[in-house]
Scaffold this motif. Structure first.
Motif, short mmCIF file in Angstrom:
data_model
loop_
_atom_site.label_atom_id
_atom_site.label_comp_id
_atom_site.label_asym_id
_atom_site.label_seq_id
_atom_site.Cartn_x
_atom_site.Cartn_y
_atom_site.Cartn_z
N THR A 55 16.14 -2.67 13.32
CA THR A 55 15.30 -3.78 13.80
C THR A 55 14.60 -4.45 12.62
N VAL A 56 14.16 -5.70 12.87
CA VAL A 56 13.47 -6.45 11.82
C VAL A 56 12.13 -5.78 11.49
N ALA A 57 11.41 -5.37 12.53
CA ALA A 57 10.06 -4.82 12.30
C ALA A 57 10.09 -3.55 11.47
N GLU A 58 11.10 -2.70 11.69
CA GLU A 58 11.10 -1.44 10.93
C GLU A 58 11.36 -1.69 9.45
N VAL A 59 12.19 -2.67 9.14
CA VAL A 59 12.45 -2.95 7.72
C VAL A 59 11.23 -3.62 7.08
N ALA A 60 10.60 -4.53 7.83
CA ALA A 60 9.39 -5.18 7.30
C ALA A 60 8.33 -4.12 6.99
N ALA A 61 8.21 -3.13 7.85
CA ALA A 61 7.21 -2.08 7.61
C ALA A 61 7.53 -1.26 6.37
N LEU A 62 8.83 -1.07 6.10
CA LEU A 62 9.22 -0.29 4.91
C LEU A 62 8.75 -0.96 3.63
N VAL A 63 8.71 -2.30 3.66
CA VAL A 63 8.29 -3.04 2.46
C VAL A 63 6.86 -2.62 2.07
N GLY A 64 5.98 -2.58 3.07
CA GLY A 64 4.59 -2.19 2.81
C GLY A 64 4.49 -0.74 2.36
N LEU A 65 5.30 0.11 2.97
CA LEU A 65 5.26 1.53 2.59
C LEU A 65 5.70 1.72 1.14
N ALA A 66 6.77 1.00 0.75
CA ALA A 66 7.28 1.13 -0.62
C ALA A 66 6.24 0.62 -1.62
N GLU A 67 5.62 -0.50 -1.27
CA GLU A 67 4.60 -1.06 -2.16
C GLU A 67 3.44 -0.08 -2.34
N ALA A 68 2.97 0.48 -1.22
CA ALA A 68 1.85 1.42 -1.29
C ALA A 68 2.21 2.66 -2.09
N ALA A 69 3.48 3.07 -2.02
CA ALA A 69 3.91 4.28 -2.73
C ALA A 69 4.28 3.98 -4.19
N GLY A 70 4.35 2.69 -4.54
CA GLY A 70 4.69 2.33 -5.93
C GLY A 70 6.15 2.57 -6.25
N VAL A 71 7.03 2.47 -5.23
CA VAL A 71 8.46 2.65 -5.50
C VAL A 71 9.22 1.36 -5.16
N THR A 72 10.43 1.27 -5.68
CA THR A 72 11.31 0.12 -5.41
C THR A 72 12.02 0.31 -4.08
N LEU A 73 12.06 -0.77 -3.29
CA LEU A 73 12.91 -0.80 -2.09
C LEU A 73 13.91 -1.93 -2.28
#
Ligand code: NAP
Length: 320
Positions: A106-124
């Motif tokens: 789904t679109v929402a789950e991928v959009a949420a991953l962006v924020g998680l990656a940013e908060a964790a300081g990793v590349t998505l």
């Protein structure tokens, strides 16, 4: 000494990679591209049933992270359903993540991953392999200077040849014919100037399946130029992965999924690059090294919108 220590020695600066989901695309493209890459060393694999020869293999990402060798990054090659949990687990463990297309269910789950990656300081990195086809950059450059008057996308392939036995693809969340179709959308969103929007469509779903086997979608560009999308999973004989674009000053055709480019009917000579998947791994390495992510949701959003507005038809049952 493990096989990895003996035969797959870590090059200075190379990122240690775990691959998750060892199926057709992992074996056809990812493993050879990783083996040839100076940027990555395959350290470990996770798949429920499959194993990678001469490489420590686990049956889940959790087991891989808990008991496997240390890694810097994870490449996810499972089908889109269930990717979210895998990506979240990798990000929570501080790993850089590359995802096969489509980037999620789904679109929402991928959009949420962006924020998680940013908060964790990793590349998505949500990869779109078709954008790395040889003709795509040249097509984008040619179109950038022109006014598009229309486009027609014809993506017709034989599911029995290209996806043999992959029942997941016609299950709910498997995208059906939009699994290859999203490759076309990844190209047109990269090459056509302006925004692309879905107007209407017809989607055909076999009576015994939950995802489409064919679709005919009408789209438009922000300048109102019409764009058609015709997808068929039952094409026997010659297969087509073609995009035809007309402009006020000439026409362009990308064929074979973006590998060949014709301008006003004349085939253009293209630089023989390293290939789609080697380019993806080069991109992933440069994103990691520059501390950036790359997630373009537009192709996934268009598929979601096509499902929103299209009329659904039930068609005859499909068996492989
Ligand atoms: P595949 O041959 O079915 O392989 C996927 C593997 O993922 C399976 O072998 C399976 O291995 C594992 N898996 C984990 N969860 C699964 C689940 N719920 N259902 C099914 N398998 C699951 O599929 P694929 O063709 O490699 O496609 C994988 C992804 O790559 C898709 O998103 C597809 O769009 C993309 N892709 C495919 C191609 C292609 O030509 N096939 C080209 C470009 C991109 P275990 O049973 O060992 O877990």
């Amino acid at each position: 000494m493990t096989a990895i220590e003996a035969g797959n020695s870590l090059q200075p600066g190379a990122l240690r990679l775990g691959i998750v989901g060892v199926g057709k695309i992992a074996r056809d493209q990812h493993l050879p591209s990783i083996a040839a890459s100076p940027d990555f060393t395959l350290a470990v694999a996770a798949s429920r049933h499959a194993k990678v020869e001469d490489c420590p293999s686990f049956d889940s990402i959790e087991a891989m992270l808990a008991d496997g060798p240390p890694i810097d990054a994870v490449s996810i090659c499972t089908p889109p359903g269930g990717r979210d949990r895998i990506a979240r687990t990798a990000i929570a463990a501080g790993k850089h993540v590359m995802i096969e297309k489509p980037p999620g269910a789904t679109v929402a789950e991928v959009a949420a991953l962006v924020g998680l990656a940013e908060a964790a300081g990793v590349t998505l990195f949500a990869s779109w392999h078709s954008r790395e086809a040889a003709g795509v950059d040249a097509a984008r450059n040619w179109l950038a200077k022109r006014i598009v008057t229309g486009a027609a996308i014809n993506w017709r392939e034989d599911i029995r040849v290209w996806h043999p036995g992959q029942d997941w693809i016609l299950a709910s969340g498997g995208f059906g014919v939009f699994d290859p179709g999203i490759n076309a959308l990844s190209i047109v969103t990269a090459i056509l100037p302006g925004d692309l929007m879905i107007d209407s469509g017809t989607i055909a779903v076999p009576e015994n399946r939950d995802s489409p086997i064919a679709a005919s979608i009408t789209m438009r560009l922000s300048n109102d130029a019409p764009v058609s999308l015709d997808l068929d999973f039952l094409q026997t004989g010659p297969q087509s992965w073609d995009i035809d674009v007309t402009t006020e000053t000439g026409s362009l055709k990308l064929s074979e999924g973006g590998k060949r480019l014709f301008i006003d009917g004349v085939e253009q000579s293209l630089e023989a690059g390293p290939g789609e998947y080697p380019r993806l791994y080069q991109l992933f390495a440069s994103l990691v090294r520059s501390g950036q992510s790359d997630v373009d949701l537009r192709p996934l959003q268009l598929v979601a919108d096509a499902f929103l507005v299209s009329r659904q038809q039930r068609t005859t049952p499909f068996t492989f």
